[in-house]
Design an enzyme around this catalytic site. Structure first.
Site, PDB file in Angstrom:
ATOM      1  N   SER A 107      44.907  41.472  56.144  1.00 38.52           N
ATOM      2  CA  SER A 107      44.432  40.645  57.189  1.00 38.52           C
ATOM      3  C   SER A 107      45.101  40.818  58.829  1.00 38.52           C
ATOM      4  O   SER A 107      46.334  40.825  58.585  1.00 38.52           O
ATOM      5  CB  SER A 107      44.553  39.126  56.865  1.00 38.52           C
ATOM      6  OG  SER A 107      44.056  38.394  57.749  1.00 38.52           O
ATOM      7  N   GLY A 108      44.401  41.063  59.645  1.00 40.26           N
ATOM      8  CA  GLY A 108      45.097  41.204  60.728  1.00 40.26           C
ATOM      9  C   GLY A 108      45.280  42.681  61.202  1.00 40.26           C
ATOM     10  O   GLY A 108      45.784  42.891  62.270  1.00 40.26           O
ATOM     11  N   THR A 112      38.110  44.832  61.637  1.00 39.36           N
ATOM     12  CA  THR A 112      36.937  44.276  62.209  1.00 39.36           C
ATOM     13  C   THR A 112      36.831  45.078  63.474  1.00 39.36           C
ATOM     14  O   THR A 112      35.770  45.382  63.925  1.00 39.36           O
ATOM     15  CB  THR A 112      36.896  42.696  62.504  1.00 39.36           C
ATOM     16  OG1 THR A 112      37.145  42.429  61.219  1.00 39.36           O
ATOM     17  CG2 THR A 112      35.606  42.221  62.950  1.00 39.36           C
ATOM     18  N   ASN A 157      45.620  35.917  61.338  1.00 39.36           N
ATOM     19  CA  ASN A 157      44.826  36.789  62.331  1.00 39.36           C
ATOM     20  C   ASN A 157      43.982  35.740  63.123  1.00 39.36           C
ATOM     21  O   ASN A 157      43.418  34.735  62.228  1.00 39.36           O
ATOM     22  CB  ASN A 157      44.104  37.532  61.626  1.00 39.36           C
ATOM     23  CG  ASN A 157      43.078  38.273  62.452  1.00 39.36           C
ATOM     24  OD1 ASN A 157      43.079  38.059  63.437  1.00 39.36           O
ATOM     25  ND2 ASN A 157      42.349  39.190  61.884  1.00 39.36           N
ATOM     26  N   SER A 160      40.166  36.073  61.983  1.00 41.85           N
ATOM     27  CA  SER A 160      40.136  36.706  60.796  1.00 41.85           C
ATOM     28  C   SER A 160      38.777  36.475  60.152  1.00 41.85           C
ATOM     29  O   SER A 160      38.179  35.498  60.069  1.00 41.85           O
ATOM     30  CB  SER A 160      41.200  35.929  59.845  1.00 41.85           C
ATOM     31  OG  SER A 160      41.128  36.323  58.582  1.00 41.85           O
ATOM     32  N   SER A 161      38.239  37.844  59.365  1.00 39.54           N
ATOM     33  CA  SER A 161      37.184  37.615  58.762  1.00 39.54           C
ATOM     34  C   SER A 161      37.071  36.810  57.542  1.00 39.54           C
ATOM     35  O   SER A 161      37.944  37.379  56.751  1.00 39.54           O
ATOM     36  CB  SER A 161      36.625  39.022  58.384  1.00 39.54           C
ATOM     37  OG  SER A 161      36.747  39.766  59.653  1.00 39.54           O
ATOM     38  N   GLY A 387      40.797  41.503  54.423  1.00 39.72           N
ATOM     39  CA  GLY A 387      42.055  42.145  54.002  1.00 39.72           C
ATOM     40  C   GLY A 387      42.965  41.370  52.844  1.00 39.72           C
ATOM     41  O   GLY A 387      42.416  40.337  52.547  1.00 39.72           O
ATOM     42  N   GLU A 389      45.272  39.542  50.935  1.00 40.72           N
ATOM     43  CA  GLU A 389      46.078  38.363  51.469  1.00 40.72           C
ATOM     44  C   GLU A 389      47.035  37.886  50.466  1.00 40.72           C
ATOM     45  O   GLU A 389      46.840  37.872  49.584  1.00 40.72           O
ATOM     46  CB  GLU A 389      45.083  37.271  51.849  1.00 40.72           C
ATOM     47  CG  GLU A 389      44.138  37.452  53.126  1.00 40.72           C
ATOM     48  CD  GLU A 389      43.337  36.336  53.263  1.00 40.72           C
ATOM     49  OE1 GLU A 389      42.673  36.398  54.413  1.00 40.72           O
ATOM     50  OE2 GLU A 389      43.095  35.473  52.323  1.00 40.72           O
TER      51      GLU A 389
HETATM   52  N1  LIG Z   1      42.396  48.805  68.231  1.00 40.07           N
HETATM   53  C1  LIG Z   1      42.811  47.537  68.889  1.00 40.07           C
HETATM   54  N2  LIG Z   1      42.988  47.322  69.984  1.00 40.07           N
HETATM   55  C2  LIG Z   1      43.535  46.235  70.430  1.00 40.07           C
HETATM   56  N3  LIG Z   1      43.629  45.209  69.683  1.00 40.07           N
HETATM   57  C3  LIG Z   1      43.373  45.126  68.483  1.00 40.07           C
HETATM   58  C4  LIG Z   1      43.132  46.554  67.859  1.00 40.07           C
HETATM   59  N4  LIG Z   1      42.589  46.201  66.455  1.00 40.07           N
HETATM   60  C5  LIG Z   1      42.965  45.016  66.403  1.00 40.07           C
HETATM   61  N5  LIG Z   1      43.232  44.271  67.434  1.00 40.07           N
HETATM   62  C6  LIG Z   1      43.845  42.866  67.668  1.00 40.07           C
HETATM   63  O1  LIG Z   1      44.278  42.293  66.239  1.00 40.07           O
HETATM   64  C7  LIG Z   1      43.602  41.325  66.075  1.00 40.07           C
HETATM   65  C8  LIG Z   1      43.054  41.477  64.639  1.00 40.07           C
HETATM   66  O2  LIG Z   1      42.203  42.359  64.369  1.00 40.07           O
HETATM   67  P1  LIG Z   1      40.954  42.188  63.179  1.00 40.07           P
HETATM   68  O3  LIG Z   1      40.313  40.975  63.274  1.00 40.07           O
HETATM   69  O4  LIG Z   1      40.163  43.542  63.395  1.00 40.07           O
HETATM   70  O5  LIG Z   1      41.788  42.378  62.027  1.00 40.07           O
HETATM   71  P2  LIG Z   1      41.244  42.395  60.649  1.00 40.07           P
HETATM   72  O6  LIG Z   1      41.760  43.448  59.815  1.00 40.07           O
HETATM   73  O7  LIG Z   1      39.591  42.482  60.834  1.00 40.07           O
HETATM   74  O8  LIG Z   1      41.572  41.086  59.835  1.00 40.07           O
HETATM   75  P3  LIG Z   1      41.029  40.245  58.666  1.00 40.07           P
HETATM   76  O9  LIG Z   1      41.254  40.778  57.483  1.00 40.07           O
HETATM   77  O10 LIG Z   1      41.647  38.984  58.833  1.00 40.07           O
HETATM   78  O11 LIG Z   1      39.582  40.153  59.258  1.00 40.07           O
HETATM   79  C9  LIG Z   1      42.247  41.373  66.835  1.00 40.07           C
HETATM   80  O12 LIG Z   1      41.778  40.000  67.044  1.00 40.07           O
HETATM   81  C10 LIG Z   1      42.752  42.094  68.009  1.00 40.07           C
HETATM   82  O13 LIG Z   1      43.336  41.071  68.994  1.00 40.07           O
HETATM   83 MG   LIG Z   2      38.172  40.960  59.829  1.00 34.91          MG
END
Ligand SMILES: Nc1ncnc2c1ncn2[C@@H]1O[C@H](COP(=O)(O)OP(=O)(O)OP(=O)(O)O)[C@@H](O)[C@H]1O
Ligand SMILES: [Mg+2]
Length: 1080
Positions: A107-108, A112, A157, A160-161, A387, A389
């Site tokens: 997660s994070g 996404t 996050n 977070s999705s 992701g 957790e």
């Molecule tokens: N390539 C990137 N460039 C800039 N910021 C990023 C990038 N990837 C992620 N982030 C930052 O990290 C945060 C978390 O990313 P994201 O929501 O994609 O995580 P995730 O893996 O989908 O987590 P979860 O499993 O909780 O959904 C985003 O809100 C963004 O602020």
């Molecule tokens: Mg996500």
């Protein structure tokens, strides 16, 4: 030539972990850290992309970057998620292979974000056009909607999705998107009613309250204040960097683009508001007479507002919160609910309401984005699932989420290894299997149909009798105790008996990504996911179309007594479908890594990253990749990259690429155990070999750069020169054109002038001819007319009275002329030529004729007169005429001589006896004989002499004696001088040296001077041999030669006293003065 960078150019650390040397966990982490510090967040393991979350926006996603990576080979440029997206898209489009992009990580870690980057890249590079753009826009805009309803802030996050999402994007044969299908996996609905500390409910609640207009809020009966709602946790309601109000507008806009109708959006918001209201309904206990406790709604206001919003009858819902009806076969049993049960029912309703709303949203979006054509589609699936957790309290949701991640790890292991192995087999390379940790055993622990944890849970849920979370744990403790990845305090496995980190109510699973302690509380309920039928029926009765759709089981006509499948089994089934689906597609991996726990940029927490590297099996991934060969490259790009190292392959290799690479390797003396030739690729075993090739290439490039520079400079100068030359030609051409234009214009205008003159001339000529012709015609006509007229007149003249006038006139004139001529005959003057009379003219018109006749008459009369002359008389008159020619108007004496006849012989010399002797002396006939005065040369006194003139001589003789004194032959006489006066003096000038000129010239005086000189002139002229005439000088001063002296004879007008006599006086040697009387 297009500049190409490569994975190997400008490398920070190593772009592909496979090339890491030496390969160890430390070097792996160090490489990640080094690249992360230099903002290189992407690193490859072969074709797998490792993505580090930078937690800040980097300038590497611009449209220019998209263009840079478009249609380039995977290893051609430095590692980027776009390279993977491009590779996947191109093999989908060009090789017709369905693709899936598997994004994993905790997660994070950025899953996404990565999925959105992939989608935006594909949208940017695929086809364009109005329809295609609409589809793209709808696909992209589905993200904000689903994120608003399905994402929430967690401690890990901020976005977070809380649901799993798999999106199939469908393309036509050209690679243009046609539409898509979204599948969602188990929303974490428990979040609706309760959030762990430091976390928030789903974004949409906060977005609605912050971003909706006052008007909307009023319609939804909501208050902007978060604290008014029990379901909204307050401690982290506001998240840094999240603007809920703006996001709300974005969401609404996105819904509109995706195709939601205005009323649909309103219904959705009403449901969201209803959930909030539902959370505010509270219950109080009320004892019943039978001793049982019954719940009652405390404050009915929220209930009333909620019912108004959803169009539900308040009493129906109120009753549903107080009673529960259980139907068994034909029996209906109604029991009251106590307060706890009422709260349970309320929360169950809220969770169901929200999760069904979410599923409806996904269905609705699918309706909009579904492909319109029925032709065969190519598919690219993008999987973005929650992701892995590990929280402080992990419950059923975490168990499900982590199970899903286990499955993904499983598929990763299977597919990567399989793919790798298949490649070696495909390429004909010898291959020995590699050992790696396979998490299939953990998957089996969870999903095994006989003794898997999920099967146990389902069994418990379906088992009659008292079922609690504890009975479920007991069951696990008996069934799974032996499993090496299962840990529980109460299991038969004695090694955990004293493990105090393992509470009694929990069990622990050693996941591939770490140990997770799950608390069994709520497992049974959540798996059952029960909603009392009274509530679903109450919902079905609602006067709200959306609510009605969401609770179809509430329809009394379709009462189904069968238990619905448990949440766990549903999830397992859908994950199973997903896995099967993914296995049919070509996988592309993005492995997301979280650099720190603080959501902060620039921080690289080594332990955290190390942990993720381990559980993601990245080291094993590298090892597997390197066990065979560290690096592989198709023959064409390999030859292209290194051909400059060998003279035989540089600059062009004509022949198959493989043969070229073989020549290259032999020439470079690379040990044969360092590489192998596959069917289409060369496999390099050791990264060192690759690096040494790279180093040689780098050195060679420097030499080539100099060569290229040299050639380029030459080319540039040449091009510049050619350009100048070309420009000059263009300029010259233009100038010539201009000059020729001018010249042409001049010639044209000149031609026009000449032409106009010529035409004018021709026209005038023609006009003249025409006029002439016309005049001729007119003349002819006139002549003809006159001629005809004349003819006619001639014919008819006699009949005209007008002719009488002319006849009379002619007659009259004739009569007058007759009379005139007869009259003139009678009055003619005498025949004397000197008669000046002439009759006066009778008529004025005869004036000219009269004068003319007078002249004619006079001439005729003179002729008559002349015809009467005798020869002598004629000679006399001829003499007179000669005298007139000599002296008229020249000498004053002349007029008096005119009337005197020229006698000639005044002395009658032949008759007079006195002069007989003299006469005999003269042989010739005497033409003139006269007495003259000879002037004495000395004193001027005169002495008389006789002057005889014959044809040959002038003789001077004494008057008395008749003796010849002097005889001058006429040829000796040069000239005769006379004065202009009225005197008779004349000088005979003799030729010098002649016999007669001894005494000098003669100065004489005669009374018949005119006659004497005239005769002398006449004879002199005839006597001269050469026809020379005798000169007659008429002047008042002339010179005479007296002996030797030249004497001037000067004539002056004398005084009156001298009377009419002429006196002559010798004044001096030089002057003889003759005094002449003044003429009257
Ligand atoms: N390539 C990137 N460039 C800039 N910021 C990023 C990038 N990837 C992620 N982030 C930052 O990290 C945060 C978390 O990313 P994201 O929501 O994609 O995580 P995730 O893996 O989908 O987590 P979860 O499993 O909780 O959904 C985003 O809100 C963004 O602020
Ligand atoms: Mg996500």
């Amino acid at each position: 030539m297009e500049a190409k960078t490569s994975l190997l150019d400008n490398m920070i650390g190593v772009g592909d972990m496979v090339l890491l040397e030496p390969l160890s966990e430390d070097s792996f982490l160090e490489n990640l850290r080094k690249r992360f510090d230099h903002n290189e967040i992407y690193t490859y393991i072969g074709s797998v992309v490792i993505s580090m979350n930078p937690y800040r926006s980097l300038p590497i996603y611009s449209p220019e970057k998209v263009e840079e990576y478009r249609n380039r080979n995977f290893y051609e440029l430095s590692p980027h998620i776009y390279a993977l997206a491009d590779e996947a898209y191109r093999s989908l489009r060009d090789q017709d292979k369905d693709q899936c992009i598997l994004i994993t990580g905790e997660s994070g870690a950025g899953k996404t974000e990565a999925s959105k980057l992939v989608m935006s890249y594909v949208a940017a590079v695929c086809g364009k056009g109005q329809e295609v753009n609409k589809v793209k826009e709808q696909l992209l805009q589905s993200n904000p909607v689903l994120e608003a309803f399905g994402n929430a802030k967690t401690v890990r996050n901020d976005n977070s999705s809380r649901f799993g999402k798999y999106m199939d994007i469908e393309f036509d044969f050209k690679g243009d998107p046609l539409g898509g299908v979204i599948s969602n996996y188990l929303l974490e609905k428990s979040r609706v009613v309760k959030q762990p500390r430091g976390e928030r409910n789903f974004h949409i609640f906060y977005q609605l309250l912050s971003g909706a207009s006052d008007d909307t809020l009023e319609k939804l009966k909501l208050d902007r204040d978060f604290s008014k709602y029990n379901y909204l946790s307050l401690d982290s309601a506001v998240v840094n960097g999240l603007d809920d109000a703006t996001s709300f507008r974005t969401v609404k806009n996105a819904m509109q683009i995706v195709g939601f109708m205005e009323n649909e959006v309103q219904s959705v918001l009403e449901l969201v508001a209803a959930v909030l209201k539902l959370g505010n309904i509270e219950f109080k206990p009320e004892s019943r007479c039978n001793g049982t406790d019954e719940s009652r709604v405390k404050d009915k206001n929220d209930l009333k507002e909620m019912c108004e919003l959803l169009g539900i009858e308040q009493a129906v819902l109120e009753r549903a919160f107080s009673y529960r009806t259980v139907e068994a076969k034909l029996e209906k049993v109604s029991t009251t609910l106590n307060v706890a049960q009422a709260y349970y029912a309320r929360d169950a309703l809220a969770k169901n309401l929200y999760s069904r709303l979410f599923s409806w949203l996904v269905t609705r979006i699918n309706e909009s984005i579904k492909a319109q054509t029925k032709t065969r589609h190519k598919v690219m699936g993008v999987l973005d699932i929650y992701g892995f957790e590990i929280f402080e309290d992990n419950s059923f949701e975490q168990f499900i989420i982590n199970y899903c991640n286990e499955k993904l790890q499983q598929i990763f292991i299977e597919l990567t290894l399989r793919e790798e192995q298949e490649e070696y087999v495909r390429e004909g390379i010898e291959w020995t299997n590699i050992e790696y940790f396979n998490n299939a055993i953990i998957c089996d622990l969870i999903e095994n149909n006989q003794n898997g944890i999920m099967a146990m849970l389902d069994e418990e849920c379906l088992r009659p009798g008292t079922v609690t979370d504890e009975t479920f744990l007991d069951k696990l403790n008996t069934v799974c105790a032996e499993h090496q990845h299962f840990e529980s305090r109460l299991s038969k496995n004695s090694k955990f008996l004293n493990d105090h980190s393992l509470p009694h109510s929990c069990f622990r699973i050693q996941h591939y990504a770490g140990k997770v302690l799950y608390c069994v509380e709520g497992f049974v309920d959540k798996n059952n996911d029960l909603l009392y039928r009274d509530l679903s029926q109450a919902m079905y009765k609602a006067n709200h179309s959306l609510i009605k759709q969401l609770f179809p089981e509430g329809n009394p006509a379709k009462v189904n007594l069968k238990r619905p499948p448990t949440a766990g089994s549903q999830f397992k089934a859908s994950v199973g479908t997903l896995m099967r689906n993914l296995q049919t597609k070509n996988p592309n991996y993005i492995r997301c890594i979280k650099p720190n726990d603080k959501k902060a940029p620039h921080i690289f927490t080594e332990s955290l990253v190390c942990h993720q590297v381990r559980y993601l099996g990245l080291m094993e991934n590298v090892r597997v990749r390197r066990a065979g060969y560290a690096f592989r490259q198709a023959y064409e790009p390999c030859l292209e990259r290194y051909k400059m190292l060998c003279k035989r392959t540089w600059p062009h290799w004509r022949g198959p690429a493989r043969a070229g690479v073989e020549v290259l390797m032999t020439d470079l003396q690379v040990p044969s155990d360092e590489f192998s030739y596959g069917r289409s690729k060369i496999f390099i075993r050791n990264p060192r070999t690759l690096f040494s090739l790279e180093e040689r290439r780098r050195q060679c490039l420097q030499d080539l750069a100099t060569l290229i520079q040299k050639i380029y400079r030459g080319w540039k100068c040449r091009t510049h020169f050619l350009l100048l030359k070309k420009s000059q030609i263009v300029v010259a051409a233009w100038y010539r054109r201009y000059a020729q234009q001018k010249k042409y214009q001049r010639i044209k205008s000149a031609t026009t002038v000449v032409q106009s003159y010529t035409r004018g001339w021709q026209a005038r000529k023609l006009l003249r001819e025409l006029k002439h012709h016309k005049r001729c015609e007119e003349a002819v006509t006139t002549i003809a007319a006159y001629w005809h007229g004349t003819q006619v007149r001639r014919e008819y003249r006699k009949f005209f009275r007008a002719n009488a006038g002319k006849k009379i006139y002619n007659f009259t004139i004739q009569r007058i002329m007759q009379k005139y001529f007869l009259g003139l005959k009678k009055t003619l003057p005498s025949m004397s030529p000197v008669d000046k009379n002439w009759p006066a003219r009778p008529y004025h018109f005869l004036d000219t004729a009269h004068t003319e006749l007078s002249t004619i008459f006079h001439l005729w009369r003179c002729k008559k007169y002349r015809s009467q002359f005798t020869k002598e008389k004629k000679a006399v008159y001829e003499e007179k005429l000669e005298a007139s020619e000599l002296f008229k108007d020249k000498k004053s004496l002349y007029p008096s001589s005119v009337s005197q006849p020229f006698k000639g012989d005044y002395l009658e010399i032949s008759k007079n006896p006195k002069y007989q002797k003299l006469n005999s002396c003269v042989e010739e006939k005497v033409l003139l004989a006269d007495v003259v005065n000879k002037i004495n040369r000395a004193n001027g006194k005169g002495a008389t002499r006789i002057l005889l003139l014959t044809k040959k001589n002038v003789v001077l003789a004494d008057q008395k004696t008749g003796q010849v004194k002097a005889s001058v032959a006429l040829p000796d006489l040069t000239s005769v001088s006379v004065s202009t006066q009225n005197d008779g003096f004349f000088a005979l000038k003799l030729k010098e040296g002649s016999a007669s000129a001894v005494k000098g010239d003669f100065l004489l005086s005669s009374e018949h001077l005119i006659e004497t000189i005239t005769k002398l002139h006449h004879i002199g002229s005839t006597a001269s041999d050469d026809g020379e005439q005798l000169n007659i000088d008429i002047s008042d001063e002339f010179l005479v030669q007296f002996k030797q002296d030249k004497v001037c004879v000067k004539f002056i007008q004398g005084a009156q006293k001298n009377g009419s006599s002429v006196s002559c006086k010798r004044k001096n040697n030089r002057l003889l003065e003759v005094s002449v009387p003044a003429s009257a």
